[in-house]
Design a protein around this motif. Structure first.
Motif, short mmCIF file in Angstrom:
data_model
loop_
_atom_site.label_atom_id
_atom_site.label_comp_id
_atom_site.label_asym_id
_atom_site.label_seq_id
_atom_site.Cartn_x
_atom_site.Cartn_y
_atom_site.Cartn_z
N PHE A 129 0.84 -1.21 0.00
CA PHE A 129 0.00 0.00 0.00
C PHE A 129 0.87 1.25 0.00
N HIS A 130 1.86 1.29 0.87
CA HIS A 130 2.77 2.44 0.86
C HIS A 130 3.45 2.56 -0.51
N ASP A 131 3.99 1.45 -0.99
CA ASP A 131 4.80 1.53 -2.21
C ASP A 131 3.97 1.82 -3.46
N VAL A 132 2.85 1.14 -3.61
CA VAL A 132 2.09 1.32 -4.84
C VAL A 132 1.14 2.52 -4.74
N GLY A 134 1.29 4.95 -2.43
CA GLY A 134 2.04 6.15 -2.04
C GLY A 134 2.98 6.65 -3.13
N HIS A 135 3.74 5.74 -3.72
CA HIS A 135 4.81 6.17 -4.63
C HIS A 135 4.42 6.19 -6.11
N VAL A 136 3.64 5.20 -6.53
CA VAL A 136 3.52 4.98 -7.97
C VAL A 136 2.73 6.08 -8.70
N VAL A 175 10.80 12.71 -1.84
CA VAL A 175 10.03 11.54 -2.28
C VAL A 175 9.12 11.01 -1.17
N GLU A 176 9.61 10.99 0.05
CA GLU A 176 8.80 10.43 1.14
C GLU A 176 7.94 11.48 1.85
N PHE A 177 8.50 12.65 2.16
CA PHE A 177 7.77 13.60 3.01
C PHE A 177 7.70 15.01 2.43
FE FE Z 1 8.63 4.89 0.57
#
Ligand code: FE
Ligand code: HBI
Length: 291
Positions: A129-132, A134-136, A175-177
């Protein structure tokens, strides 16, 4: 790193030499698919008006909602058509060098697993969930995609120059925050924020944290907290601008870093562009979701 369950030193059994594993989408349980749907619905209640336009546009382009955990074999053709990127699964955190090599080759690594029901609000390890989610979505933005690839290319060099901690801060605070300035005001774009219901509100609206203008050297000098809400968020003027200031040779940037010290996470400098001078009330109360 002992508090991470999904961390290994060598590719675990079943993983390829590049640490990738099959998503094995058919093996997810109904409960796991529902976990995705709960998290997705919750974020989509919160994010319109808070997340930046590029992120929201990305979620629509990739059709991430409603059908449980996305099947990467269906998601990847859409993403590839937009920016040439794809998502590959890994068992958990992978070594830095492996992570950089994937990014440099336009592959974003995602945890294969999804958090348990008792971890809906917080887990430290990156799950799907975080990776897809959040990031994608941001990887559908061509400038952001280029920025991520440049980060992958720069990673090995930073490591060899002893500057990996500095480069990791850039990733962390963008990228993260990261926050971004848009016509309507400051918006969210960092994956660690947009994948968290509580931090999506805290990062944008709480009076506690500082919100400061992005400056490359300043960010690379600033320590961060990995286990709690940030005490400072940095605001980029645009993804294009972020790409422009980071696509140059970091040799002189690293040399400049040696000339001066580091900053604590809550410090505000006379040279900062201050969007919010945080009260730091949350951190002073001890943090970790203090009431
Ligand atoms: Fe991350
Ligand atoms: N591995 N799966 C995964 N996901 C990450 O975000 C990740 C990683 N390994 C290393 C890493 N991030 C960072 O430490 C680098 O940015 C330095």
């Amino acid at each position: 790193m002992s508090d991470f369950e999904h961390v290994f030193d060598t590719p675990p059994p079943g993983a390829a030499a590049d640490w990738t594993i099959s998503q094995n989408w058919r093996a997810y349980t109904e409960e796991e698919h529902q976990t995705w749907d709960i998290l997705y619905a919750r974020q989509m209640e919160i994010l319109p008006g808070r997340a930046c336009e590029a992120f929201l546009k990305g979620t629509r382009a990739l059709d991430l909602g409603g059908g449980g955990i996305p099947d990467l074999s269906l998601l990847n053709p859409r993403l590839k058509a937009l920016t040439g990127w794809e998502v590959v699964c890994v068992p958990g955190l992978v070594p830095d060098a492996v992570f950089f090599d994937h990014l440099a080759n336009k592959r974003f690594v995602s945890g294969q697993f999804i958090r348990r029901r008792d971890q809906l609000d917080y887990l430290q390890e990156p799950d799907i969930f975080h990776d897809v989610f959040g990031h994608v979505p941001m990887l559908t933005d061509p400038d952001f995609a280029d920025y991520m690839q440049a980060y992958g290319r720069g990673g090995q060099r930073a490591a060899s120059l002893g500057k990996l901690d500095n480069l990791a801060r850039l990733y962390w605070y963008t990228v993260e925050f990261g926050l971004i300035e848009e016509a309507g005001g400051v918006r969210l774009f960092g994956a660690g924020i947009v994948s968290s219901a509580t931090e999506s509100v805290f990062a944008l609206e709480d009076p506690s944290p500082n919100r400061l203008g992005f400056d490359l050297l300043r960010v690379m000098r600033t320590r961060y907290r990995i286990d709690d809400f940030q005490q400072t968020y940095f605001v980029i003027p645009s993804v294009e601008e972020l790409k422009a200031v980071t696509l140059r040779d970091f040799g002189p940037v690293y040399a400049a870093l040696d000339q001066d010290g580091e900053h604590d996470p809550e410090t505000i400098l006379a040279t900062d562009r201050v969007f919010t001078r945080g009260t730091q009330a949350y951190a002073r109360k001890g943090g970790r979701f203090a009431a």
